[in-house]
Each structure stands twice: as C-alpha cells, then as structure tokens.
Design an enzyme around this catalytic site. Structure first.
Site, PDB file in Angstrom:
ATOM      1  N   ARG A  51     -21.992   9.208  16.283  1.00 35.17           N
ATOM      2  CA  ARG A  51     -21.596   9.428  14.563  1.00 35.17           C
ATOM      3  C   ARG A  51     -20.359   8.239  14.005  1.00 35.17           C
ATOM      4  O   ARG A  51     -18.667   8.980  15.324  1.00 35.17           O
ATOM      5  CB  ARG A  51     -20.891  10.542  13.815  1.00 35.17           C
ATOM      6  CG  ARG A  51     -22.860  11.247  13.732  1.00 35.17           C
ATOM      7  CD  ARG A  51     -23.697  10.814  12.718  1.00 35.17           C
ATOM      8  NE  ARG A  51     -24.896  11.785  12.784  1.00 35.17           N
ATOM      9  CZ  ARG A  51     -25.753  11.441  13.368  1.00 35.17           C
ATOM     10  NH1 ARG A  51     -26.292  10.609  14.126  1.00 35.17           N
ATOM     11  NH2 ARG A  51     -26.973  12.656  13.239  1.00 35.17           N
ATOM     12  N   GLY A  94       0.539  -1.230  -0.099  1.00 36.47           N
ATOM     13  CA  GLY A  94       0.292   0.137  -0.385  1.00 36.47           C
ATOM     14  C   GLY A  94       0.888   0.916  -0.261  1.00 36.47           C
ATOM     15  O   GLY A  94       1.996   0.893   0.522  1.00 36.47           O
ATOM     16  N   ASP A  97       1.210   1.928   8.935  1.00 38.51           N
ATOM     17  CA  ASP A  97       0.731   0.791   9.902  1.00 38.51           C
ATOM     18  C   ASP A  97       1.335   1.428  11.432  1.00 38.51           C
ATOM     19  O   ASP A  97       1.343   0.890  12.506  1.00 38.51           O
ATOM     20  CB  ASP A  97       0.309  -0.427  10.043  1.00 38.51           C
ATOM     21  CG  ASP A  97      -0.945  -0.480   9.093  1.00 38.51           C
ATOM     22  OD1 ASP A  97      -1.276   0.237   8.792  1.00 38.51           O
ATOM     23  OD2 ASP A  97      -1.345  -1.670   9.193  1.00 38.51           O
ATOM     24  N   ASP A 140       6.265  -5.226   5.319  1.00 40.93           N
ATOM     25  CA  ASP A 140       6.841  -7.151   5.763  1.00 40.93           C
ATOM     26  C   ASP A 140       6.487  -7.491   5.282  1.00 40.93           C
ATOM     27  O   ASP A 140       7.638  -8.827   4.629  1.00 40.93           O
ATOM     28  CB  ASP A 140       5.830  -7.939   7.824  1.00 40.93           C
ATOM     29  CG  ASP A 140       4.920  -8.306   7.512  1.00 40.93           C
ATOM     30  OD1 ASP A 140       3.836  -6.831   6.582  1.00 40.93           O
ATOM     31  OD2 ASP A 140       4.359  -9.186   7.439  1.00 40.93           O
ATOM     32  N   GLY A 148      -4.565   0.508  10.588  1.00 40.79           N
ATOM     33  CA  GLY A 148      -3.839  -0.252  11.654  1.00 40.79           C
ATOM     34  C   GLY A 148      -4.169  -1.846  11.726  1.00 40.79           C
ATOM     35  O   GLY A 148      -5.182  -1.588  12.523  1.00 40.79           O
ATOM     36  N   THR A 173       6.751  -6.859   1.538  1.00 48.33           N
ATOM     37  CA  THR A 173       7.519  -6.736   1.245  1.00 48.33           C
ATOM     38  C   THR A 173       8.766  -7.571   0.829  1.00 48.33           C
ATOM     39  O   THR A 173       9.875  -7.792   0.377  1.00 48.33           O
ATOM     40  CB  THR A 173       7.893  -5.226   0.705  1.00 48.33           C
ATOM     41  OG1 THR A 173       5.982  -4.435   0.714  1.00 48.33           O
ATOM     42  CG2 THR A 173       8.854  -5.225  -0.544  1.00 48.33           C
TER      43      THR A 173
HETATM   44  O1  F6P Z   1      -1.108  -1.274   5.645  1.00 51.88           O
HETATM   45  C1  F6P Z   1      -0.943  -0.395   5.501  1.00 51.88           C
HETATM   46  C2  F6P Z   1      -2.501  -0.351   4.946  1.00 51.88           C
HETATM   47  O2  F6P Z   1      -2.658   0.794   4.799  1.00 51.88           O
HETATM   48  C3  F6P Z   1      -3.970  -0.948   5.537  1.00 51.88           C
HETATM   49  O3  F6P Z   1      -3.421  -0.640   7.778  1.00 51.88           O
HETATM   50  C4  F6P Z   1      -4.915  -1.317   5.198  1.00 51.88           C
HETATM   51  O4  F6P Z   1      -5.251  -2.342   6.093  1.00 51.88           O
HETATM   52  C5  F6P Z   1      -4.188  -2.028   4.059  1.00 51.88           C
HETATM   53  O5  F6P Z   1      -2.990  -1.295   3.486  1.00 51.88           O
HETATM   54  C6  F6P Z   1      -4.799  -1.559   3.714  1.00 51.88           C
HETATM   55  O6  F6P Z   1      -4.647  -1.361   1.374  1.00 51.88           O
HETATM   56  P1  F6P Z   1      -5.275  -1.853   0.414  1.00 51.88           P
HETATM   57  O7  F6P Z   1      -4.135  -0.753   0.126  1.00 51.88           O
HETATM   58  O8  F6P Z   1      -5.262  -3.410   0.299  1.00 51.88           O
HETATM   59  O9  F6P Z   1      -6.809  -1.251   0.463  1.00 51.88           O
END
Ligand code: F6P
Length: 381
Positions: free
Chosen positions: A284, A12, A143, A119, A186, A121
């Site tokens: 909310r 990500g 994260d 991790d 997270g 990667t």
């Molecule tokens: O690992 C980083 C992260 O941003 C996480 O916090 C989140 O759950 C995930 O990636 C979301 O990734 P994607 O891009 O697959 O929706």
C-alpha cells in the site's frame, strides 16, 4: 540608518515562516525600525501590497509563533525577472517587471527587504541585489536543499511529521503483513526521506541522489521475510527515480523560468505496485503531501526560525546586505547571495528549483547515509 524594512515570504510554505517574521519584527522594534509585510511573496512588490507588522496588542505579528502558514502569504509562481503577464486578449507574455518593483520599493521607502525562501527566491534576491536593492535572505524549505547552509527552517517539522506517519504505518503494516510505502516530499534532495527513515525505523529509503534498483529493494524485503518479518516499511522521496529512468511528474504548468513548473508525485504508488508483483506481499502507498508543510512548527524549528530572523535583522542593522543567513558548523553565520546562487553573474540566467540549481543534495559521505547503511536501511542500490 534603517527606518523601514519589508519582509516577504516566497515559495511553498513551511512551518516556521511566522516565527521568522515575528523574530525580525521584534528585533526591529527594539531598534525603532518599522516593519512591513509584503503580501504574497514577490507579487506584493509589484502590486504595492504592504501591511504594517507589529507585535503590539492587536498587531498583525502578535501571537504568531506557533501558527502554521504565513501571515503575509507566499507565492510559488512569481519571478519578477520573467513574470507571466496575461494580456486583455488572453495572450501570454513574459516580462521583466523588476524595474517596476524597484520603483515601488523606492517610492515606499524600504531600506531593506528580507527574502524568506528557497533557492529560487534567493536567486531573485541576488538579482535584485545586483540591481542595487538592499536584501537579506533567510533560507527556507522543507527539502533542506538551500546551498551554503546546514539547515533550512521548516525542514525539522517536515521530518517530524514524516516520522510520525512512519510510526503509524509500522503498526498497520505489521498487523496486515504488508509492505507500506510512504511518499514524502523532496524534489532533488532526499533529506526528508533519509532522516525520517532513520527516525521512524524504515527498512528502505529511496532518495533522488541514489537511483534505485527495484529488485534490490525487493531483495531486502524478501530477506526480512526469511527472518520472520513479513512486513516492511519503505520511505520514498517524490523525486526518487529508478536506475536509468526519470522522475515522476503528475502535472506541469507554464509560469516561465525561475519558478517551479512541475508537480512531482506518483513514484510511491509505482513502487508499491512493483514490490507487490515481485514479492507477492500486499503493498500500500500513502502520500504524505502537504501535511509536511502545514501546521505548527516543532520546538527545533521555532528556535531555528527565531535565530534566523533575529540574525537577519542584526545583519541589516550592520549594513551587511546581499547576504543569506546560514548555519555553518552549527553556528549562526552569513554568506554572500552570490555564493548561494553559484556565482552566476547573469541576471535571470539560472532558474530556481531545477536540477541545474545550486542545491545542497545528500552526499554519499554524509553521516546520515553512513548511519543508514550501518543499520541496514536499504538505499535502493
Ligand atoms: O520545494 C518545497 C516543496 O514542498 C517540494 O518538496 C514540493 O515538490 C513542492 O514544494 C510542491 O510545491 P507546490 O506548492 O507548488 O505544490
């Protein structure tokens, strides 16, 4: 002698990817080393999709320090050791494509590959290293859960975005006497939730490491009410779970092991509903989502990313391959990739981004936990 190196961004995206790329390229240029971007993460190694990177006028790596995203793309679904292949007849197979990638690396003449990622990667990087590829990892993820380092790039920006959201939720919550829940990212570590709760003055922070009891959370809100505070701000990590319960998954996909196959989300809405029912106060939920990953990096992340990138290139020049650049006791350092993935010798044996991964989670002894408790932030227990 290093002549040609490749950089790949995987997983990500985070704010700071480009700052790392720029620092690697600039340091490399100062030593006469040629840099190439490997496009779309590990996929680029398979497809031989390489692009020259330079900081010269009109060069791809010029002017990218404040830019969000990654100029060389990224991938969240490419584990070359167990790669999803869709055959012509539509059937799906998982194949080990690592030898093909290694052939491409050799053919193109890369002397080192820099792997910018979390991790999962770094697990693949370790696996390539085991097969003789010279790699150097740079720890990325909002994260902040990569093992062996005190901080990953992208995390500080995510915390800042979350803090700003909390400031904004405070004023609307106070105005309407509401419980405002903010769901942040997270998966298995609650760093963003915890640190932004402190930075943004939240009353409650729920993190994956401490399963929550909704009645304890409601109690905190009711106690605030008794003291004349008829609004509350709750920050919840997407991976938070109730005592005896599970994480909330909204979607799953099947891209094999070694990649993140679940999309988390929804726990904030559940918590808001439950708190509304128990306390009688209106509640909310706001889910912050990808706002935390996009856009320009903070000054802290720009500097950290630049330090990481230049150190990674330095390590390559010194021939220290099979390593990850880290921050240890506040200083730039490096560790073996074996330590990062938990000394798991078997290739592809442990997939990345799972609960079983060697992740750096929030420990109960951490200063942030103690600080939060001291100032009365309820952690759901
Ligand atoms: O690992 C980083 C992260 O941003 C996480 O916090 C989140 O759950 C995930 O990636 C979301 O990734 P994607 O891009 O697959 O929706």
């Amino acid at each position: 002698m290093l002549k040609k190196v490749g950089i790949l961004a995987n997983g990500g995206d985070v704010s700071g990817f480009n700052a790392v790329i720029r620092a690697i390229v600039k340091t490399a240029e100062n030593h006469g080393v040629e840099c190439y971007g490997i496009i779309d993460g590990y996929n680029g190694l398979l497809k031989k999709d390489f692009e020259i990177l330079s900081t010269a006028a009109e060069g791809e790596a010029m002017g990218i320090l404040p830019k969000g995203g990654s100029i060389i793309g990224s991938s969240t679904n490419a584990n070359l050791f167990n790669y999803k292949v869709v055959n012509e007849d539509g059937s799906i197979e998982y194949k080990d494509m690592s030898d093909k990638a290694i052939e491409n690396i050799k053919e193109f003449g890369f002397d080192c590959i820099f792997t910018l990622g979390g991790d999962g990667t770094q697990k693949s990087a370790r696996d390539f290293s085991t097969k003789g590829v010279r790699v150097i990892g740079v720890p990325k993820t909002i994260d902040n859960d990569v093992a062996c380092t005190e901080i990953t790039f992208g995390y500080n920006t995510a915390v800042s975005v979350s803090m700003e959201a909390l400031d904004r939720l405070h004023t609307t919550g106070e105005t309407h006497h509401r419980i405002m829940v903010l769901e942040v990212m997270g998966r298995y570590a609650g760093w963003i939730a915890l640190e932004s709760a402190i930075a943004g003055g939240a009353d409650i922070a729920l993190i994956p490491e401490i399963p929550y009891d909704i009645n304890r959370v409601a109690e905190k809100i009711n106690n605030r009410r008794k003291r004349g505070k008829n609004f509350s701000v709750v920050v919840v990590a997407e991976g938070a779970k109730p005592k005896g319960g599970d994480i909330t998954i909204i979607e799953t996909r099947d891209n094999g092991t070694g990649v993140d196959n679940t999309k988390l989300g929804g726990v904030g809405q559940i918590i808001a509903q439950q708190l509304q029912e128990i306390t009688g106060l209106e509640a909310r939920n706001t889910t912050l989502g990808y706002m935390q990953r996009g856009g320009t990096p903070t000054a802290y992340d720009r500097v950290l990313s630049t330090k990481y990138g230049s150190k990674a290139m330095e390590l390559a020049l010194e021939g220290k391959f099979g390593t990850l650049v880290v921050i240890k006791n506040g200083k730039l350092d490096f560790v073996s990739l074996e330590d990062v993935v938990g000394n798991n010798k078997k290739i592809g044996a442990v997939s990345g981004n799972t609960e079983e991964s060697n992740l750096r989670k929030v420990s109960m002894e951490d200063d942030l936990v103690k600080t939060a408790r001291n100032i009365g932030i309820n952690l759901g227990d």
